[in-house]
Design an enzyme around this catalytic site. Structure first.
Site, PDB file in Angstrom:
ATOM      1  N   HIS A  65     -20.344  22.854  45.282  1.00  0.00           N
ATOM      2  CA  HIS A  65     -20.594  22.156  46.563  1.00  0.00           C
ATOM      3  C   HIS A  65     -22.052  21.716  46.694  1.00  0.00           C
ATOM      4  CE1 HIS A  65     -20.729  21.144  50.786  1.00  0.00           C
ATOM      5  NE2 HIS A  65     -21.536  22.158  51.044  1.00  0.00           N
ATOM      6  N   HIS A  90     -29.326  24.376  50.052  1.00  0.00           N
ATOM      7  CA  HIS A  90     -29.103  24.305  51.505  1.00  0.00           C
ATOM      8  C   HIS A  90     -28.279  25.445  52.075  1.00  0.00           C
ATOM      9  CE1 HIS A  90     -25.194  22.301  50.573  1.00  0.00           C
ATOM     10  NE2 HIS A  90     -24.839  22.691  51.771  1.00  0.00           N
ATOM     11  N   ASP A  91     -27.453  26.127  51.248  1.00  0.00           N
ATOM     12  CA  ASP A  91     -26.637  27.235  51.761  1.00  0.00           C
ATOM     13  C   ASP A  91     -27.154  28.609  51.340  1.00  0.00           C
ATOM     14  OD1 ASP A  91     -24.766  25.931  53.316  1.00  0.00           O
ATOM     15  OD2 ASP A  91     -23.431  25.497  51.632  1.00  0.00           O
ATOM     16  N   GLU A  94     -28.378  30.916  54.342  1.00  0.00           N
ATOM     17  CA  GLU A  94     -27.282  31.289  55.245  1.00  0.00           C
ATOM     18  C   GLU A  94     -26.292  32.244  54.589  1.00  0.00           C
ATOM     19  OE1 GLU A  94     -23.906  29.246  58.115  1.00  0.00           O
ATOM     20  OE2 GLU A  94     -24.863  28.038  56.578  1.00  0.00           O
ATOM     21  N   ASP A  95     -25.996  32.025  53.303  1.00  0.00           N
ATOM     22  CA  ASP A  95     -24.902  32.758  52.655  1.00  0.00           C
ATOM     23  C   ASP A  95     -25.337  33.921  51.767  1.00  0.00           C
ATOM     24  OD1 ASP A  95     -23.255  30.989  53.890  1.00  0.00           O
ATOM     25  OD2 ASP A  95     -22.900  29.730  52.139  1.00  0.00           O
ATOM     26  N   ASP A 157     -23.754  16.631  53.194  1.00  0.00           N
ATOM     27  CA  ASP A 157     -22.966  17.864  53.244  1.00  0.00           C
ATOM     28  C   ASP A 157     -21.620  17.584  53.917  1.00  0.00           C
ATOM     29  OD1 ASP A 157     -22.359  20.593  53.119  1.00  0.00           O
ATOM     30  OD2 ASP A 157     -23.261  20.991  55.071  1.00  0.00           O
TER      31      ASP A 157
END
Length: 759
Positions: A65, A90-91, A94-95, A157
């Protein structure tokens, strides 16, 4: 899975990931950016390690992704290494357990700031918490004002999420498709990302209305050969003229997208066959001298208008005054030899690049390339400034805020002049009052009228392009609540609402004092409980509304309020609901069994309710659901469910404007609805008809509907003027198929020219 299979699976994943990253690197190396391959490889390896072992709903490794988002940012929007790295990362914050500080230490402050911006907004429009939506959308816009790459990567995204939406359950598909149409497609359009905007719209349409999408795609495919022939014959003499002029050019065929065709069918109440602008022609040329590209556009226009007759009312000049999103082109509509009007768009290669990718990509953040076009930066900064002004007076309600932003995102522009001859760009349909607020809040709040082209007009006067506007003010003038009804710009609405809220707070304080004095005079101690009782008694949903009504003397306190507080109910005085309900005998009461009662009562969603499963609506349970009056869905319509505040389920058409708002702000309350009806119940539908009036026309129409199809006509309204009739027929039908059959049968009646359903 045995060890050998696991190793094979891991090897397959590794090849998939490495191939995708190699494609990304090749796209980057083919661009004009500085070649920071080491930094991008470092970001890839870091993200790959951080997401190791995690998979998406589709089953592919999660790292695919971020790579896909980076690929879109690089190849489709034209961003550089900073954006590619931020997209890959970008993730991560957060993850995983990594922090923004970790990103900053490894990749630098700029990349970390973009990743931080993306992390802040990721729980908002995508998230489950409806209450956080407006705040997170504000964060998205605020962060965008600091670095435009945040919103560009967020759009990338969203585009990849839409491309892979098949793996999501239907209720999630409606939520994500709905907010894409409501927010992300117009955002992409406002930033000039035309290709991205079109794809977002089409994908949303595909998931929300799969049957209509498939139908339009099939019709586009079946009419392709005739379109290609028309294009070939139309462009042949144009190509000869351009070659003779010595112009380096490319001619492209532009076909209207399924979504834009469907939108036109809905808005204009026409069929696919009645849409004549499906085909357009683009002439893209490379100017001999860059500074002379505008003149060359007009030279091409003069040359082709000698070949074909041009439509005098359809010349669109966006050369000298580009659209607010940077779009520049000359549009002309010509009559082909086949008797069809065809739009021709004339633009230089630079104009075409900006039209496709957006001038945000050419802005000051383009790594290693000095921006040639500083005007773009000024226009974008002006738009971001408008957003910041709206955020200075944030709306208390999430939907109000989204509506306010959307007003500006969708607006097409007009150009008006100040008394000194300065140009102001405003949305089409705006008023003199909008113009006043666009200059200064004080000017708007004290505006009493305006002079448009030296003629006195009221505040509500709608402006047109080319108008010269002078605002007239008075110190004694105050903002009126009625102003909100005729302003259209986001800034004016936000400022008026802010001033009214400030004024209302003072009136509310007066109302609260009136209530407290009334309670004390009648021996009651003021309390929240008593206030809530009287608020409900007077029919207001919030105490603030009740205070405002008291302050404005709309609500008056009296003896009934004292009786209410003393426990004497209105029903005891008047007989309450009993006086409206006729007495039911014992036999009738016995017949009203528990089963029929449960059938009539609205279904209440229990705590542990599977929202991923579709709800099937049948004759037995249809009365358990609410059907609001906004869109009147009937069996066969693409529908969705919404769990309201009372935990009841409302049924809306997926294309309903109210449903669009619900999908955007309350996505976790959206349900998938399927129909399980068997042509037993009847529903209302209205058909609009128009054509050439003649003797027996109405009789033929009613014969088709009543005699041939045995459908009950509820009401007919017909008006006739100068031999042309126009009207509507209200019918009782079983489902959407009945409506389609009726429309198809009516098409065989001579002189009946237009038939459509009123949605």
């Amino acid at each position: 899975m045995d060890v050998e299979q696991q190793i094979y699976s891991e090897d397959a994943d590794e090849k998939l990931i490495n191939d995708a990253f190699e494609t990304l690197l090749n796209s980057y190396l083919a661009s004009r950016h500085r070649k920071k391959v080491d930094l991008i490889t470092k970001a890839f390896n870091f993200a790959k390690q951080a997401h190791r072992g995690v998979r998406r709903l589709s089953g592919e490794p999660y790292i695919m992704h971020p790579i896909a988002v980076a690929q879109i940012a690089c190849a489709e929007i034209g961003l550089g290494s900073t954006s590619i790295c931020a997209a890959l990362l970008h993730d991560v914050v957060e993850d995983t357990d990594y922090t923004v500080e970790d990103i900053s230490n490894i990749f630098g402050e700029k990349i970390a700031m973009i990743v931080d911006g993306l992390t802040k907004i990721s729980g908002g429009i995508f998230g489950e918490q409806a209450s956080a939506q407006a705040e997170n959308f504000k964060k998205l816009l605020l962060t965008m004002s600091d670095d435009i790459r945040v919103i560009l990567i967020k759009i990338c995204d969203r585009l990849h999420n839409m491309r892979t939406l098949d793996s999501q359950p239907a209720n999630k598909q409606y939520k994500i498709a709905g907010e894409t149409l409501y927010i992300y497609a117009p955002l992409a359009n406002r930033l000039g990302l035309n290709k991205v905007k079109s794809e977002l719209e089409n994908l949303s349409f595909k998931f929300e209305h799969p049957e209509e999408y498939a139908s339009i795609e099939a019709k586009l495919q079946s009419t392709r050969a005739s379109r290609d022939e028309l294009f070939s014959k139309f462009t042949e003499p144009i190509e000869a003229a351009l070659k003779q002029m010595g112009i380096q050019y490319e001619i492209k065929e532009r076909v209207k997208t399924p979504y834009s065709i469907w939108s036109k069918m809905q808005n204009k109440h026409v069929t696919f066959e009645e849409i004549y602008d499906i085909l357009a022609v683009r002439i893209i040329f490379t100017p001999n001298v860059r500074e002379d590209e505008v003149n060359e556009c007009f030279k091409i226009y003069v040359a082709i208008s000698k070949i074909y007759k041009s439509h005098p009312d359809r010349l669109r000049d966006w050369l000298s005054q580009p659209k607010a999103n940077g779009y520049q082109a000359l549009h002309v509509t010509l009559m082909s030899k086949q008797g069809r009007w065809i739009e021709v768009q004339i633009r230089s290669d630079r104009m075409n690049e900006i039209a496709e990718q957006g001038f945000a990509a050419h802005w000051k953040y383009k790594d290693g390339v000095d921006s040639e076009y500083t005007e773009d930066e000024n226009e974008l900064n002006e738009w971001l400034g408008t957003i910041k002004e709206i955020l200075d007076d944030p709306q208390p309600d999430a939907m109000d805020f989204l509506d306010t932003i959307k007003l500006n995102l969708f607006a097409s522009e007009i150009f008006v002049f100040t008394p000194k001859g300065e140009i102001r760009t405003l949305p089409a349909g705006c008023t003199a009052l909008d113009f006043a607020f666009s200059i200064h809040t004080f000017l708007g709040s004290h505006c009493i009228g305006a002079k448009v082209n030296h003629k006195l007009v009221p505040l509500s006067h709608k402006l047109n392009s080319g108008d010269q506007v002078e605002i007239l003010t008075s110190k004694s003038q105050h903002v009126s609540p009625s102003w909100i009804n005729f302003v259209s710009t986001a800034k004016a609405k936000a400022k008026i609402q802010a001033i009214l809220r400030r004024d209302n707070r003072e009136v509310q304080r007066e109302g609260e004092e009136i209530l407290n004095n009334f309670l004390e005079q009648n021996g009651f101690e003021p309390s929240v409980s008593l206030t809530d009782q009287l608020t409900e008694f007077h029919g207001y949903s919030k105490p603030q509304e009740f205070f405002l009504a008291l302050g404005e003397k709309v609500a008056i306190l009296g003896e009934k309020d004292i009786d209410r507080l003393n426990g004497k109910k209105e029903e005891e005085e008047t007989g309450g609901w009993r006086k409206y309900v006729p007495f039911m005998g014992k036999k009738k009461q016995e017949e009203d069994s528990e089963q029929s009662k449960s059938r009539r009562e609205l279904f209440v969603v229990p705590e542990k309710f599977n929202r991923k499963k579709p709800i099937y609506i049948s004759e037995e349970n249809i009365s358990q659901y609410k059907f609001p009056g906004c869109c009147h869905p009937i069996p066969g319509d693409d529908a969705l469910g919404y769990i309201n505040n009372k935990k009841q389920i409302e049924i809306h058409k997926r294309a309903c404007p109210v449903a669009a708002k619900l999908k955007t702000s309350f996505g976790n309350k959206i349900l998938d609805i399927k129909w399980d009806m068997h042509k037993v119940l009847f529903f209302e539908a209205t058909i609009r008809i128009s054509g050439i009036d003649r003797v027996g026309m109405l009789n033929e129409i009613t014969q088709v509907i009543s005699s041939q199809m045995s459908v009950n006509i509820h009401k007919v309204t017909i008006t006739c003027e100068d031999g042309i009739f126009d009207g509507s027929i209200e019918l009782k039908v079983h489902d959407r198929d009945d409506v389609k059959k009726i429309i198809n049968n009516l098409k065989h009646i001579p002189d009946l020219k237009e038939i459509s359903e009123i949605m």
